[in-house]
Write a protein that holds these residues in place. Structure first.
Motif, mmCIF file in Angstrom:
data_model
loop_
_atom_site.group_PDB
_atom_site.id
_atom_site.type_symbol
_atom_site.label_atom_id
_atom_site.label_comp_id
_atom_site.label_asym_id
_atom_site.label_seq_id
_atom_site.Cartn_x
_atom_site.Cartn_y
_atom_site.Cartn_z
ATOM 1 N N GLY A 194 -4.972 -0.877 -8.077
ATOM 2 C CA GLY A 194 -3.635 -0.815 -7.497
ATOM 3 C C GLY A 194 -2.703 -1.892 -7.999
ATOM 4 O O GLY A 194 -1.735 -2.266 -7.320
ATOM 5 N N ARG A 195 -2.958 -2.382 -9.175
ATOM 6 C CA ARG A 195 -2.075 -3.400 -9.737
ATOM 7 C C ARG A 195 -2.344 -3.495 -11.233
ATOM 8 O O ARG A 195 -3.365 -3.011 -11.724
ATOM 9 N N LEU A 196 -1.416 -4.128 -11.938
ATOM 10 C CA LEU A 196 -1.567 -4.265 -13.384
ATOM 11 C C LEU A 196 -2.841 -5.038 -13.720
ATOM 12 O O LEU A 196 -3.217 -5.975 -13.016
ATOM 13 N N ILE A 197 -3.452 -4.626 -14.812
ATOM 14 C CA ILE A 197 -4.620 -5.359 -15.306
ATOM 15 C C ILE A 197 -4.135 -6.692 -15.863
ATOM 16 O O ILE A 197 -3.155 -6.737 -16.611
ATOM 17 N N GLN A 198 -4.833 -7.757 -15.517
ATOM 18 C CA GLN A 198 -4.494 -9.071 -16.078
ATOM 19 C C GLN A 198 -5.530 -9.451 -17.127
ATOM 20 O O GLN A 198 -6.721 -9.494 -16.844
ATOM 21 N N MET A 199 -5.031 -9.702 -18.328
ATOM 22 C CA MET A 199 -5.919 -10.097 -19.423
ATOM 23 C C MET A 199 -5.987 -11.616 -19.453
ATOM 24 O O MET A 199 -5.021 -12.287 -19.814
ATOM 25 N N LEU A 255 -7.189 4.056 -2.012
ATOM 26 C CA LEU A 255 -7.902 3.694 -3.243
ATOM 27 C C LEU A 255 -9.393 3.498 -2.952
ATOM 28 O O LEU A 255 -10.193 3.380 -3.859
ATOM 29 N N GLU A 314 5.285 -6.025 -11.908
ATOM 30 C CA GLU A 314 4.976 -4.637 -11.529
ATOM 31 C C GLU A 314 6.233 -3.766 -11.614
ATOM 32 O O GLU A 314 6.178 -2.629 -12.100
ATOM 33 N N ARG A 321 0.239 4.855 -13.800
ATOM 34 C CA ARG A 321 -0.825 3.875 -14.089
ATOM 35 C C ARG A 321 -1.998 4.513 -14.836
ATOM 36 O O ARG A 321 -2.914 3.827 -15.249
ATOM 37 N N LEU A 329 -0.895 -7.224 -18.226
ATOM 38 C CA LEU A 329 -0.355 -8.582 -18.153
ATOM 39 C C LEU A 329 -1.280 -9.509 -18.926
ATOM 40 O O LEU A 329 -2.501 -9.382 -18.849
ATOM 41 N N PRO A 345 -9.209 2.405 -18.786
ATOM 42 C CA PRO A 345 -7.792 2.390 -18.399
ATOM 43 C C PRO A 345 -7.572 2.690 -16.920
ATOM 44 O O PRO A 345 -6.556 2.297 -16.344
ATOM 45 N N LYS A 371 -1.547 0.952 -23.391
ATOM 46 C CA LYS A 371 -1.386 0.690 -21.948
ATOM 47 C C LYS A 371 -0.843 -0.712 -21.720
ATOM 48 O O LYS A 371 -1.315 -1.681 -22.313
ATOM 49 N N LYS A 380 -6.048 4.501 -22.861
ATOM 50 C CA LYS A 380 -6.127 3.045 -23.061
ATOM 51 C C LYS A 380 -5.106 2.571 -24.095
ATOM 52 O O LYS A 380 -4.440 1.550 -23.900
ATOM 53 N N ILE A 434 0.873 -1.181 0.000
ATOM 54 C CA ILE A 434 0.000 0.000 0.000
ATOM 55 C C ILE A 434 0.905 1.224 0.000
ATOM 56 O O ILE A 434 1.682 1.432 0.939
ATOM 57 N N TYR A 441 -6.821 -3.853 -1.527
ATOM 58 C CA TYR A 441 -6.724 -4.736 -0.361
ATOM 59 C C TYR A 441 -7.937 -4.569 0.542
ATOM 60 O O TYR A 441 -8.538 -3.504 0.616
ATOM 61 N N SER A 493 -7.173 1.510 2.332
ATOM 62 C CA SER A 493 -6.195 2.293 1.569
ATOM 63 C C SER A 493 -6.898 3.502 0.960
ATOM 64 O O SER A 493 -8.131 3.581 0.929
ATOM 65 N N GLY A 536 -11.950 -4.150 -17.545
ATOM 66 C CA GLY A 536 -10.494 -4.277 -17.644
ATOM 67 C C GLY A 536 -9.947 -3.939 -19.018
ATOM 68 O O GLY A 536 -8.734 -3.737 -19.174
ATOM 69 N N ILE A 537 -10.812 -3.899 -19.992
ATOM 70 C CA ILE A 537 -10.355 -3.700 -21.367
ATOM 71 C C ILE A 537 -10.535 -2.260 -21.814
ATOM 72 O O ILE A 537 -9.659 -1.663 -22.419
ATOM 73 N N ASP A 538 -11.709 -1.706 -21.525
ATOM 74 C CA ASP A 538 -12.041 -0.379 -22.038
ATOM 75 C C ASP A 538 -11.754 0.756 -21.057
ATOM 76 O O ASP A 538 -11.778 1.916 -21.444
ATOM 77 N N GLU A 547 -6.557 0.042 -13.673
ATOM 78 C CA GLU A 547 -5.276 -0.257 -13.017
ATOM 79 C C GLU A 547 -5.079 0.631 -11.788
ATOM 80 O O GLU A 547 -4.592 0.169 -10.757
ATOM 81 N N ILE A 548 -5.479 1.891 -11.902
ATOM 82 C CA ILE A 548 -5.330 2.786 -10.745
ATOM 83 C C ILE A 548 -6.238 2.352 -9.606
ATOM 84 O O ILE A 548 -5.808 2.280 -8.452
#
Lengths: 104, 746
Positions: free
Chosen positions: B394-399, B664, A84, A37, A47, B387, A44, A41, A24, B597, B662, B383-385, B390-391
């Motif tokens: 708090g982590r990368l988007i997983q496709m 977020l 990351e 981040r 993963l 952006p 971007k 789009k 955090i 979290y 958090s 997750g696709i449209d 991710e913010i």
């Protein structure tokens, strides 16, 4: 869209991120992350799941619906921390021109 | 790669009833199908382990795989047009509010025989200019265009005319509310031939698209169309530049879209009975060119709502052919089941509820499968449209594979979290299409660090908990409640919700309230429940409408004047803005969301109240749930808390609450009238999940957790943990017939 601009004062936040990429973040690092981040789009980093919970590739989102996600074949991760940190470095370089591994 | 897809004609069925299963295969010659009972859909290696149970039922496979296309895009069809079969001149007119002028050819009004190529079309050409084309036969077309691109989201009058006497083709585009000193009317004519009309066209008239050979329709219009008309003569100059009324001579058809708003029918007011129907549910109940803010409700001033908004990505029913039928065994237990399709390494699940036989209960407790909420999130493109995903996570988007599939197959349709291609919001969501994110094994985007499950698959954590308790339970789908009302819940000693029963219709809410008024016991094991008001279509199966009026956390805001459901005429939006805050039903209501979290709960003073002693039997530590598969804690993702001003009963016991989240996690817009610093989870006190209990009249009671993440903690340490203990304690007491005290000092 963040208007924040990264300066050398933010290197300490980069170090904080490297120590725990999925922690955090404190307010300073959060501000940096909102910039890195954020953004549009198109292009971007995302993963691409190769094996759920175990293995990921790197990809970039396309601009429009219907277009495939661009897969960056050269990278594969077996740890989300590693992924990351890698993307953080790529974005840092895009925004500052700075190689973060060298700068830290 | 997702090469096998399917859907069923129903999402809930009783033993002995039949389900039609529609399948499409891409490059797969055959597939097998089995019936399975869904127990635990989470495939996280750190979780309790995926579990499904085969049902011994021969479904008749292997089946031949075939490709069945999805033809998205809405339009209107007038099948039979005998009144319009004359060798004469031709006039066409419509009002339009284009949203994507310049994005390919987009037809306003057409009648074209795709075989012969003969017919006419009034359309926007690929440059976004009004155009008119008339075709005698293939290769013999004459067209004309103004050559001036229309301005997006402005009302225009478009007219097209062909004068067979002098062979003149004319098209006009005219902005209805012009800008000062800007030329906004264009009229172009050209001389063609005097013999362009073809009389033997057998094709239907189409609005917002045109006929094609290998698919139902092409060149879909994006935007609104109002008052389209056809005349059996050419239009005079003054007629082409002003909206012609329905009293005009030689009128063949004049469709009035303000009629039959809640139906898929369109009505011809010309007297020629050229009525038609809509395909793929374009949006009705939207403002037309007359709307001036004097009325916001379409059924009070329908003439202000005489437009239909068509989209090239609307989808109601894929209308695939059935591949096989499943007759459920008479002795099958109620539960969540799925048809499992498999071909080599390709697989697909089509989940549905097996409810108890009509008029019976087969267990003391019912789990309400929140199918309205599953539909609300069906094939969402968060997750696709989006952006910002991710913010906020708090982590990368997983496709995942389904995300990659949805990205390359947008024709699979949208939901309430998406925008149409033209940027307008999605009001309708259907289940008569493959819903790729409503499957066991699927991973979401908003489910928090850990398993990252959402809706259907997250709810399997509750199913698994019930299974490992050996607790018999019935499953009732939202649609069962919508169809049958409170009777379907009557008689259960307890009812359990899913993790995120966010979308409720009036009938569903009435039914649940009636169950509670009758002494029912409700375990609300989720967060952000009973938030948005939805409407089921009065006649069409499997589709709901949601317009997120006023405020609330939403992907878009409906346009002014468009806050009433076209399906039912109900005022839409948050239940809180409709006089029925969730706090009245379950004691708590949505206060915040964040997707990184989750946090633990901390027991509060009220946890020692004798009224709630049963809740904490065997629980010794004051901090509860600092573990879990949904963000690492039991309090997270979307959070609810008490608010007496919104109807939390005064005798509600706040047993425990989360303390810190958090940044977020942010407040909801409906609670944020005057934004000021300190609205994040580390500072704003309102951001907390509250676990509450209160008694209801007639000996009933409510237990609410106020957190979507709750169920992700149930399986921790093989179900030997305080979250599971509390949930089980509550269930056991709720199943005990001893009435709860119905009065308190309040």
């Amino acid at each position: 869209m963040s208007r924040y601009r990264i300066t050398n004062d933010d290197l300490k936040h980069a170090a904080e991120f490297r120590a725990d990429p999925l922690g955090i973040p404190g307010p300073g690092l959060q501000r940096v992350l909102n910039l890195l981040r954020g953004g549009p789009k198109s292009g971007k980093y995302v993963l691409v799941v190769k094996e759920p919970f175990k293995r990921w590739g790197l990809g970039r989102l396309p601009a429009d619906r219907g277009q495939p996600v661009e897969i960056i074949d050269s990278l594969e991760f077996t740890s989300l921390f590693e992924a990351e940190w890698e993307v953080f470095k790529l974005r840092w370089k895009t925004h500052t021109g700075q190689d973060l591994e060298q700068a830290l | 790669m997702t090469r096998i897809l399917g859907y069923a004609d129903r999402i809930s069925a009783a033993p002995g009833e039949c389900i039609q299963v529609m399948v499409s295969c891409e490059g797969l010659e055959q597939f097998d199908a089995n019936l399975i009972r869904v127990i635990q859909g989470d495939i996280n290696p750190s979780g309790p382990g995926y579990r499904e149970e085969a049902v011994a039922l021969n479904l008749g496979g292997p089946f031949v795989g075939r490709y069945q296309p999805i033809n998205s895009g809405s339009y209107a069809v007038i099948d039979d047009a005998p009144a319009f079969n004359t060798q004469s001149s031709l006039g066409l007119q419509a009002l339009i509010w284009p949203t994507l002028p310049g994005r390919g050819s987009q037809v306003i009004l057409s009648r074209e025989d795709p075989e012969l190529g003969a017919g006419f079309r009034l359309y926007l050409d690929s440059e976004g200019a009004a155009a008119f084309q008339i075709t005698k036969k293939k290769g013999k077309s004459k067209r004309i265009s103004t050559g001036k691109r229309l301005i997006s989201e402005r009302w225009y009058l478009i007219s097209g005319s062909y004068d067979v006497e002098n062979g003149t083709l004319t098209v006009v585009q005219k902005l209805l509310n012009p800008y000062p000193n800007v030329n906004v009317a264009f009229k172009v004519s050209r001389n063609v031939s005097t013999n362009m009309i073809c009389t033997d066209i057998e094709a239907p008239i189409m609005i917002a698209a045109r006929s094609a050979n290998n698919q139902p329709a092409i060149d879909h219009f994006n935007g609104r169309i109002e008052a389209p008309k056809i005349f059996s003569r050419s239009l005079r100059t003054e007629e082409m530049e002003s909206l012609v009324g329905t009293e005009c001579e030689d009128l063949v058809a004049a469709w009035d879209f303000s009629v039959g708003m809640s139906t898929e029918q369109i009505t011809d007011k010309s007297g020629n009975q050229l009525h038609g129907y809509l395909v793929n549910l374009p949006t009705r109940g939207v403002c037309g060119h007359k709307w001036d803010g004097s009325e916001h409700c379409w059924h009070k001033k329908p003439e202000h709502y005489a437009a239909i908004h068509f989209h090239d990505d609307d989808l109601y029913d894929c209308a695939w052919k059935s591949d096989f039928e499943v007759r459920l065994p008479d002795n099958i237990s109620s539960g969540v089941y799925a048809i499992h399709l498999q071909s080599g390494s390709e697989e697909y699940y089509i989940p549905f509820a097996v409810r108890p036989p009509h008029g019976t209960k087969t267990a003391p407790v019912a789990f309400i499968l929140p199918t309205a909420s599953y539909m609300a999130y069906a094939n969402n493109r968060i997750g696709i449209d989006v952006p910002e995903t991710e913010i906020v996570t708090g982590r990368l988007i997983q496709m995942n594979p389904i995300d990659l599939f949805m990205q390359t197959h947008p024709e699979i349709g949208l939901c309430f979290y998406d925008l149409h291609n033209d940027g307008s919001g999605v009001f309708y969501s259907s289940r008569l299409r493959p819903i790729v994110n409503m499957q066991p094994k699927q991973i979401g985007h908003l489910g928090g660090a850990g398993s990252n499950l959402w809706q259907f698959n997250a709810d399997t954590h509750i199913l698994d908990w019930l299974e490992q308790l050996d607790q018999p339970f019935d499953v009732i789908a939202d649609e069962d409640i919508e169809t049958e009302g409170s009777e379907v819940l009557e008689g259960y000693r307890a009812v359990i919700t899913g993790t995120h029963p966010e979308y409720y219709s009036a009938r569903m809410l009435d039914s649940l309230q009636a169950y509670m008024d009758g002494g029912g016991r409700l375990m609300y094991l989720g967060g952000n429940g009973f938030y948005w008001r939805v409407s089921y279509h009065p006649t069409l199966p499997g589709v709901i409408e949601c317009r997120k009026s006023e405020d609330g956390i939403r992907a878009f805001a409906p346009l002014p004047g468009e806050f009433y459901s076209s399906f039912t005429g109900e005022y839409t939006g948050l239940w809180r803005r409709n006089g029925r805050p969730p706090n009245e039903l379950v004691g708590i209501g949505m206060v915040s969301q964040g997707f990184d979290y989750s946090s633990p709960y901390v027991m509060r003073e009220a946890s020692r109240d004798p009224r709630a002693a049963f809740v904490f039997e065997g629980v010794e530590e004051p901090v509860i749930g600092d573990y879990g598969l949904a963000g690492g804690g039991a309090a997270g993702l979307e959070l609810d808390a008490t608010n007496h001003a919104l109807g939390t009963p005064p005798h509600t016991l706040v047993l425990a609450s989360s303390e810190r989240h958090s940044d977020l996690y942010l407040m909801t817009p409906e609670d944020m009238n005057d934004p000021a610093p300190g609205l994040g989870g580390t500072e704003a006190e309102i951001i907390r999940a509250e676990m509450v209990f209160f008694e209801t009249p007639s000996g009933g009671a409510v237990f609410s957790t106020g957190s979507i993440a709750w169920s992700g903690s149930l399986s921790h340490a093989n179900y030997n943990n305080d979250i599971a203990r509390i949930t089980t304690n509550v269930l056991k007491r709720f199943l005990d017939e001893t009435p709860f005290a119905s009065t308190t000092e309040h």
